[in-house]
Design an enzyme around this catalytic site. Structure first.
Site, short mmCIF file in Angstrom:
data_model
loop_
_atom_site.label_atom_id
_atom_site.label_comp_id
_atom_site.label_asym_id
_atom_site.label_seq_id
_atom_site.Cartn_x
_atom_site.Cartn_y
_atom_site.Cartn_z
N THR A 182 0.84 -1.19 0.00
CA THR A 182 0.00 0.00 0.00
C THR A 182 0.88 1.25 0.00
OG1 THR A 182 -0.11 0.02 2.41
CG2 THR A 182 -1.81 -1.22 1.25
N GLU A 329 -6.13 -4.09 -1.36
CA GLU A 329 -6.47 -5.32 -0.65
C GLU A 329 -7.54 -6.15 -1.34
OE1 GLU A 329 -5.18 -2.30 2.55
OE2 GLU A 329 -6.09 -2.31 0.56
N LYS A 438 -6.12 11.92 -1.19
CA LYS A 438 -5.89 11.11 -2.40
C LYS A 438 -5.64 12.05 -3.56
CE LYS A 438 -7.15 6.58 -4.02
NZ LYS A 438 -8.14 5.49 -3.99
N TRP A 443 -2.32 7.95 -2.33
CA TRP A 443 -2.63 8.43 -1.00
C TRP A 443 -1.49 9.27 -0.43
CZ3 TRP A 443 -7.42 8.21 0.48
CH2 TRP A 443 -8.25 7.14 0.10
#
Length: 552
Positions: A182, A329, A438, A443
Site C-alpha cells: 500500500t 487489498e 488522495k 494516498w
C-alpha cells in the site's frame, strides 16, 4: 463432481498462445515510435524467462522484485515469475527511497529487475542496505550501462540462458502469485499478497463487465501503473481475451498519451482520474486537431472523475467515462459503476449522481456498512458507517504485519473508508477514516506531514487537510501555527524542510499561517471545521477566520 483444475495464471497463457498467437503487444519506445510483437512471441519469451529463473535457483514462494514502468518486459515478468511458483513483487516507483528500502527488506526480495532510469535509485538502496537481494537484472537494449550493482545481468542476456520449450509446473491455485505494498498512508507500507486463484477470478470477472466491453476486438491501453495492484488486472484480462494491449513505456508525457491513442486507434484505457484531465487539457490547449474518436471507453479510477471531465469526453469523442471503487487489498475492484436498466428512466441529474458514486459490488464481492459498535447499517442511502468487504479476491491478512488484527473484523476487511449504500446497492463514499488525501490516485498521509512540520524549529502546530483540485482531485494544504509571530518560516523554507523526507508530490500546495489549529471537544485537530471554512469561502475564508497576515 467437477475436475479439480487449478486456477493458475499459466492457464490464461495456455489459452492465449493457442487461440490468439497473432494478436499484438505494443510498447511506446519514444514519441511516435513503438515496439511490437505478438502474444505467440510473448509466450515463448515468458517460457524462456521462467526457465532462466529456475536456473538462477529461484524457489517456490521466493519474492522477485520489479522497479519498472509499463512495458512488454514488465508484462513478461507478470507471468514468468509466478509461473515458477515465485512471487512477482511490483515496487511503487513513486514512493520515497526509505519506503522502497523498507519494502524490499520486508518482502526479502532475492532478485531485482529494474529499468535503466532506476539504476541510481537502486544503487542508493544498496548503499543504505538491501541485504536479501543477491542478483540485479537491468531491462535494457544492447550493452549493460555502467553501474555499481553486482552481480548484474541484462534482461536479454538472462533470457538467452532459458528454454522456450519450458513446461510450467502444476501447484495449488492458492499459492502466492504477486505482491505489492500500500502507499504508506499512515506509518510504514503494508504488504498485500495476491493468490493465483484471486487474480484469475477477478480477471474473469473484469472481462465479463459489459461497460468495459473487453473483447478480442479491443485495442486497450494500460495507463494505470503496472507496479500498482497488477495494473488493475487489465493486462491479464487483455491477454485472456486476446485483445491487443498497448503500454506507454518509460516516462510518458501528455503528448505520448494523446499521440498513442491516435496512432494505434486505441479503443479503451484504464487510468487515474488525473490522466483524464491531462488528456482534456492537452487537447484543448493544442493548435492541432487530435482525432481520438476510436476511444470508446475511459475507465478513470483512484478517485471519482468530475462530471465536467466525463461530459467533455462524451461530447468531444463520444467516449463513455466510467469509474469504480476499490483498493489494493481487493485486487483491486470492490465495485464498478453502471446504470442498471431498471434505472434508465430516472431523471438525468439522478443518473449523473449515480455515475459519480462508487457503483455496485463486483460479482462475488460482499459489502456492508457498520457503525462504530460493529452493527450493520441499512442500505438506505443515508446511514453512514465503516465500509467492510469480503470476497475470494480480498486479502485475509497483510504480509507479516501485526496491523492485520486491526483490519480484519469478524472475517470482514475494514477498508478504512466511510460511506453509505443506497437501496439500489450503489456505494456512496463520504469520507476517509484518518483524513487521508488522495492526489492523482495516490494516498498522502496528513499525519506524517503534520508530524514533520511540527519538528521544524519555527513551527508550534500544524494541520494538513485536503482541498479539491480539478487536475489531481485533491491536494494537501498546511495550516501552520508559528512559534513566534515575528519569526515566521517562509513557504519555501517549509517546502524545502519537508522535501528532505517526502516525495515532491506529497508536499502541500499552500501554507497558511494561523493563530491556532481548531480542535474538537477531546482536543483532536478539527479538520472538518477547516474543510467547512474552505467550502464556505475557499482558503481565504481560513485566513480571514483564524489566519495571520501572510509573510515570506
Amino acid at each position: 463432481m467437477m475436475m479439480d483444475e487449478q486456477l493458475l495464471l499459466t492457464s490464461l497463457l495456455w489459452r492465449t498462445e493457442r487461440l490468439f498467437p497473432d494478436k499484438k503487444i505494443i510498447t511506446r519506445l519514444e514519441t511516435g515510435r513503438y515496439h511490437e510483437y505478438t502474444y505467440g512471441d510473448f509466450a515463448k519469451r515468458v517460457r524462456r524467462l521462467a526457465s532462466a529463473l529456475t536456473k538462477l535457483g529461484v524457489q517456490p514462494g521466493e519474492r522477485v522484485g520489479t522497479l519498472a514502468w509499463n512495458h512488454y518486459r514488465h508484462f513478461e515478468l507478470y507471468y514468468a515469475i509466478p509461473g515458477v511458483q515465485a512471487v512477482c513483487h511490483t515496487i511503487n516507483l513513486r514512493l520515497f527511497p526509505d519506503q522502497q528500502r523498507y519494502i524490499v527488506n520486508h518482502a526479502e526480495d532475492s532478485i531485482l529487475f529494474l529499468d535503466v532510469d532506476q539504476i541510481p535509485v537502486v544503487e542508493a538502496l544498496v548503499a543504505d542496505g538491501i541485504p536479501t537481494v543477491k542478483q540485479f537484472v537491468i531491462m535494457c537494449d544492447g550493452e549493460l550501462p555502467q553501474t555499481t550493482l553486482s552481480p548484474v545481468l541484462s534482461y536479454e542476456q538472462l533470457l538467452e540462458t532459458g528454454d522456450e520449450g519450458f513446461e510450467f509446473p502444476d501447484f495449488s491455485e492458492r499459492a502466492a502469485a504477486a505482491m505489492c505494498y500500500t502507499s504508506a498512508t499512515t506509518g510504514l507500507p503494508k504488504g498485500v499478497v495476491f493468490s493465483h486463484r484471486g487474480i484469475v477470478l477477478q480477471t474473469m470477472l473484469m472481462a465479463t463487465h459489459d461497460k468495459i466491453g473487453l473483447s478480442e476486438n479491443q485495442v486497450w491501453m494500460e495507463v494505470a501503473p503496472m507496479f500498482h495492484c497488477n495494473g488493475w488486472n487489465l493486462p491479464h484480462a487483455c491477454l485472456m481475451q486476446g485483445a491487443n494491449i498497448v503500454f506507454l513505456g518509460i516516462h510518458p508525457t501528455s503528448i505520448d498519451h494523446v499521440q498513442t491513442i491516435r496512432d494505434l486507434r486505441v479503443t479503451g484505457i484504464n487510468a487515474a482520474v488525473t490522466v483524464g484531465s491531462m488528456i482534456r487539457d492537452f487537447v484543448t490547449a493544442s493548435s492541432e486537431e487530435w482525432d481520438l474518436s476510436s476511444l470508446d471507453t475511459l475507465w478513470l479510477g483512484g478517485s471519482a472523475p468530475s462530471r465536467a471531465v466525463m461530459e467533455w469526453f462524451q461530447n468531444t469523442y463520444d467516449t463513455f467515462v466510467l469509474q469504480g471503487y476499490g483498493h489494493t487489498e481487493s485486487s483491486p475492484q470492490i465495485c464498478f459503476n453502471y446504470i442498471k436498466t431498471t434505472l434508465a428512466d430516472e431523471p438525468e441529474e439522478d443518473r449523473w449522481a449515480r455515475r459519480q458514486t462508487g457503483g455496485i459490488p463486483f460479482p462475488l464481492m460482499k459489502v456492508r456498512i457498520v457503525d462504530d459498535f460493529g452493527e450493520e447499517l441499512p442500505w438506505d442511502g443515508t446511514s453512514m458507517g465503516h465500509i467492510h468487504v469480503r470476497s475470494p479476491y480480498t486479502a485475509s491478512a497483510y504480509y507479516n504485519d501485526e496491523r492485520t488484527k486491526d483490519a480484519i473484523v469478524d472475517g470482514w476487511l475494514n477498508t478504512g473508508d466511510i460511506g453509505c449504500i443506497d437501496p439500489q446497492g450503489f456505494i456512496i463514499l463520504k469520507d476517509r477514516q484518518k483524513d487521508l488525501i488522495k492526489s492523482g490516485g495516490e494516498w498522502i498521509s496528513s499525519i506524517d506531514l503534520e508530524n514533520a512540520l511540527m519538528s521544524h524549529p519555527k513551527v508550534r502546530e500544524a494541520s494538513v487537510f485536503a482541498v479539491p483540485n480539478e487536475k489531481w482531485n485533491e491536494r494537501p494544504v498546511a495550516c501552520v501555527v508559528p512559534k513566534s509571530d515575528d519569526d515566521l518560516p517562509t513557504r519555501d523554507e517549509l517546502a524545502a524542510f519537508l522535501g528532505q523526507s517526502f516525495a515532491k508530490w506529497w508536499l502541500p500546495d499552500e501554507y497558511i499561517y494561523i493563530t491556532e489549529v481548531p480542535k474538537t471537544s477531546v482536543g483532536k485537530y478539527d479538520k472538518k471545521r477547516l474543510r467547512s471554512m474552505v467550502a464556505e469561502g475557499g482558503l481565504s475564508q481560513v485566513e480571514a477566520t483564524i489566519g495571520l497576515a501572510p509573510r515570506g
